[in-house]
Design an enzyme around this catalytic site. Structure first.
Site, PDB file in Angstrom:
ATOM      1  N   SER A 216      55.690  10.908  30.110  1.00  0.00           N
ATOM      2  CA  SER A 216      56.794  10.256  30.826  1.00  0.00           C
ATOM      3  C   SER A 216      57.604   9.461  29.812  1.00  0.00           C
ATOM      4  CB  SER A 216      56.238   9.322  31.901  1.00  0.00           C
ATOM      5  OG  SER A 216      55.607   8.207  31.255  1.00  0.00           O
ATOM      6  N   GLY A 266      52.359  11.042  41.483  1.00  0.00           N
ATOM      7  CA  GLY A 266      52.122  12.485  41.401  1.00  0.00           C
ATOM      8  C   GLY A 266      53.311  13.275  40.910  1.00  0.00           C
ATOM      9  N   ALA A 267      54.426  12.597  40.606  1.00  0.00           N
ATOM     10  CA  ALA A 267      55.613  13.336  40.146  1.00  0.00           C
ATOM     11  C   ALA A 267      55.317  14.060  38.837  1.00  0.00           C
ATOM     12  CB  ALA A 267      56.789  12.375  39.971  1.00  0.00           C
ATOM     13  N   GLY A 268      54.728  13.337  37.895  1.00  0.00           N
ATOM     14  CA  GLY A 268      54.453  13.954  36.602  1.00  0.00           C
ATOM     15  C   GLY A 268      53.429  15.065  36.694  1.00  0.00           C
ATOM     16  N   ASP A 269      52.400  14.849  37.520  1.00  0.00           N
ATOM     17  CA  ASP A 269      51.375  15.895  37.715  1.00  0.00           C
ATOM     18  C   ASP A 269      52.025  17.142  38.313  1.00  0.00           C
ATOM     19  OD1 ASP A 269      49.156  13.354  39.093  1.00  0.00           O
ATOM     20  OD2 ASP A 269      49.564  13.900  37.012  1.00  0.00           O
ATOM     21  N   ASN A 293      60.788  20.361  37.486  1.00  0.00           N
ATOM     22  CA  ASN A 293      61.633  19.313  38.080  1.00  0.00           C
ATOM     23  C   ASN A 293      61.693  19.463  39.597  1.00  0.00           C
ATOM     24  OD1 ASN A 293      62.182  18.243  35.590  1.00  0.00           O
ATOM     25  ND2 ASN A 293      64.261  19.062  35.440  1.00  0.00           N
TER      26      ASN A 293
HETATM   27  N1  LIG Z   1      63.452   9.995  41.962  1.00  0.00           N
HETATM   28  C1  LIG Z   1      63.438  11.261  41.512  1.00  0.00           C
HETATM   29  N2  LIG Z   1      64.432  12.131  41.848  1.00  0.00           N
HETATM   30  C2  LIG Z   1      64.408  13.427  41.417  1.00  0.00           C
HETATM   31  N3  LIG Z   1      63.429  13.941  40.630  1.00  0.00           N
HETATM   32  C3  LIG Z   1      62.429  13.107  40.268  1.00  0.00           C
HETATM   33  C4  LIG Z   1      62.373  11.739  40.669  1.00  0.00           C
HETATM   34  N4  LIG Z   1      61.252  11.164  40.126  1.00  0.00           N
HETATM   35  C5  LIG Z   1      60.634  12.156  39.428  1.00  0.00           C
HETATM   36  N5  LIG Z   1      61.342  13.308  39.496  1.00  0.00           N
HETATM   37  C6  LIG Z   1      61.014  14.594  38.882  1.00  0.00           C
HETATM   38  O1  LIG Z   1      59.636  14.604  38.503  1.00  0.00           O
HETATM   39  C7  LIG Z   1      59.506  14.690  37.085  1.00  0.00           C
HETATM   40  C8  LIG Z   1      58.375  13.765  36.636  1.00  0.00           C
HETATM   41  O2  LIG Z   1      58.661  12.462  37.080  1.00  0.00           O
HETATM   42  P1  LIG Z   1      58.340  11.191  36.157  1.00  0.00           P
HETATM   43  O3  LIG Z   1      58.467  10.005  37.040  1.00  0.00           O
HETATM   44  O4  LIG Z   1      59.163  11.261  34.935  1.00  0.00           O
HETATM   45  O5  LIG Z   1      56.824  11.480  35.734  1.00  0.00           O
HETATM   46  P2  LIG Z   1      55.577  10.459  35.733  1.00  0.00           P
HETATM   47  O6  LIG Z   1      55.035  10.500  37.140  1.00  0.00           O
HETATM   48  O7  LIG Z   1      54.643  11.086  34.752  1.00  0.00           O
HETATM   49  O8  LIG Z   1      56.107   9.132  35.336  1.00  0.00           O
HETATM   50  C9  LIG Z   1      60.874  14.280  36.520  1.00  0.00           C
HETATM   51  O9  LIG Z   1      61.105  14.920  35.277  1.00  0.00           O
HETATM   52  C10 LIG Z   1      61.826  14.783  37.590  1.00  0.00           C
HETATM   53  O10 LIG Z   1      62.103  16.155  37.400  1.00  0.00           O
HETATM   54  O1  LIG Z   2      52.111   9.795  39.152  1.00  0.00           O
HETATM   55  P1  LIG Z   2      51.566  10.594  38.007  1.00  0.00           P
HETATM   56  O2  LIG Z   2      51.729   9.888  36.700  1.00  0.00           O
HETATM   57  O3  LIG Z   2      52.057  11.995  37.984  1.00  0.00           O
HETATM   58  O4  LIG Z   2      49.951  10.702  38.215  1.00  0.00           O
HETATM   59  C1  LIG Z   2      49.265   9.701  38.929  1.00  0.00           C
HETATM   60  C2  LIG Z   2      48.375   8.949  37.986  1.00  0.00           C
HETATM   61  O5  LIG Z   2      49.202   8.342  36.996  1.00  0.00           O
HETATM   62  C3  LIG Z   2      47.599   7.895  38.741  1.00  0.00           C
HETATM   63  O6  LIG Z   2      46.706   7.238  37.868  1.00  0.00           O
HETATM   64  C4  LIG Z   2      46.794   8.519  39.872  1.00  0.00           C
HETATM   65  O7  LIG Z   2      46.142   7.477  40.575  1.00  0.00           O
HETATM   66  C5  LIG Z   2      47.706   9.269  40.811  1.00  0.00           C
HETATM   67  O8  LIG Z   2      46.938   9.873  41.835  1.00  0.00           O
HETATM   68  C6  LIG Z   2      48.492  10.340  40.055  1.00  0.00           C
HETATM   69  O9  LIG Z   2      47.604  11.304  39.538  1.00  0.00           O
END
Ligand SMILES: Nc1ncnc2c1ncn2[C@@H]1O[C@H](COP(=O)(O)OP(=O)(O)O)[C@@H](O)[C@H]1O
Ligand SMILES: O=P([O-])([O-])O[C@@H]1[C@@H](O)[C@H](O)[C@@H](O)[C@H](O)[C@@H]1O
Length: 315
Positions: A216, A266-269, A293
């Site tokens: 991230s 869970g966005a990143g996952d 995305n």
């Molecule tokens: N508010 C949002 N609106 C649209 N897409 C999102 C949003 N938040 C996350 N995403 C999508 O999910 C991906 C991962 O989200 P991110 O927050 O960067 O990861 P992490 O959960 O690891 O911090 C982003 O690259 C984007 O494509």
């Molecule tokens: O939001 P994200 O970074 O993609 O991943 C999240 C982890 O950072 C967090 O520790 C876990 O409790 C959530 O269930 C999810 O796996």
């Protein structure tokens, strides 16, 4: 974009994106997902507003099944999950753990408290402060199945994917994709989640044998993108601004999908799983990132592990 050399698998030069594709006559590509399911407690304004299944294994399984609905319907398991929970695990009947049951341990299930500010759903508030309340046992090399896989996803959330476990994944899998949160997280006395520099961890020496590393924007400074991109393709996700891919000699920005964020968990996952699914479909890395995305945006639109409808991917 050259992928990392496969230390235990030779592949023809130029098969950059083909590493995750079945070769003629090969059976369906099987994946290996390594990371633990966990309990997530969502806290907003000092009050518990949600208690959900969590852990990258849950979000990743959810996306991989959604991206291969035919196999999921036919009960085919195009991937296995190696995950550990305690006897207190509260979501054994949820779709992901029910399809791919975790290993049971004497220690409690990994648990995170995610503290959101009142404005967390607004455009620019920091999305959450994480605290690891319980940590289940690590996942050891011996816990992994003793067979070959087309791809591996190292998606620990609480330090459960040990360096020696990642090394074994690299030996078993033709290509390994890694979420930086499995490598650089550190936890203080109260369990508050911080980060350490990747270079200072035992994982750093494994980077040249990894195909993709996802981080991230918050984690990117601890990864050291300019160094890491010379060893493998680095993807930096940036919430509502989409993501950027960096490799040795180039970079690309991939636009986001619009979403109304209700829970960033869970966005990143979900992104990483969507990216892997895109590579399995034969997409280029940038097009696969667009699919990532899509799933990341879908994930933030729902609380907890999102529900994906089979028709959502039909053109
Ligand atoms: N508010 C949002 N609106 C649209 N897409 C999102 C949003 N938040 C996350 N995403 C999508 O999910 C991906 C991962 O989200 P991110 O927050 O960067 O990861 P992490 O959960 O690891 O911090 C982003 O690259 C984007 O494509
Ligand atoms: O939001 P994200 O970074 O993609 O991943 C999240 C982890 O950072 C967090 O520790 C876990 O409790 C959530 O269930 C999810 O796996």
């Amino acid at each position: 974009m050259p992928l990392a050399a496969e230390p235990d698998d030779t592949h023809e030069e130029g098969e950059d994106q083909q590493l995750l594709l079945a070769k003629k006559g090969e059976p369906t590509l099987e994946g290996l997902v390594v990371g633990s399911y966990c309990h997530d407690v969502l806290i907003r304004g000092g009050r518990v507003v949600g208690e959900t299944l969590g852990g990258a294994a849950a979000f990743v399984s959810n996306v991989l099944d959604a991206a291969s609905p035919r196999e999921a319907e036919q009960g085919e398991a195009p991937f296995v999950v190696v995950s550990k929970v305690g006897r207190d695990f509260a979501y054994a009947s949820a779709p992901a753990p029910a399809r791919r049951p975790p290993l049971l341990c004497a220690s409690p299930t990994t648990s995170f408290h995610a503290q959101f500010s009142d404005a967390a759903a607004s455009a620019h508030a920091p999305d959450r402060e994480l605290r690891r309340v319980h940590a289940c046992d690590p996942i050891y090399p011996a816990d992994l199945p003793d067979r070959r896989f087309a791809y591996g996803l190292a998606v620990g959330v609480a330090g459960e994917v040990l360096p020696e476990t990642l090394e074994r994944m690299i030996r078993l899998c033709r290509a390994v994709l890694v979420d930086a949160q499995a490598l650089i997280r550190a936890f203080d006395g109260d369990g508050a989640v911080g980060h350490v520099a990747l270079e200072d961890t035992p994982y750093a020496r494994l980077l040249p044998r990894v195909a993709f590393l996802k981080a991230s924007s918050e984690e990117a400074p601890y990864v050291g993108v300019e160094t890491a991109r010379r060893r493998c393709c680095v993807i930096v996700t940036d919430g509502r601004d989409g993501c950027r891919l960096y490799w040795d000699g180039g970079e690309a920005r991939v636009a986001p999908f619009p979403a109304v964020q209700v829970d960033p968990t869970g966005a990143g996952d979900s992104f990483l799983a969507g990216f892997a699914a895109g590579l399995l479909w034969g997409l280029s890395a940038t097009d696969a990132a667009l699919l990532g995305n899509f799933f990341g945006a879908a994930a933030v639109s729902q609380v907890g592990v999102p529900t994906f409808h089979p028709k959502m991917l039909q053109g």
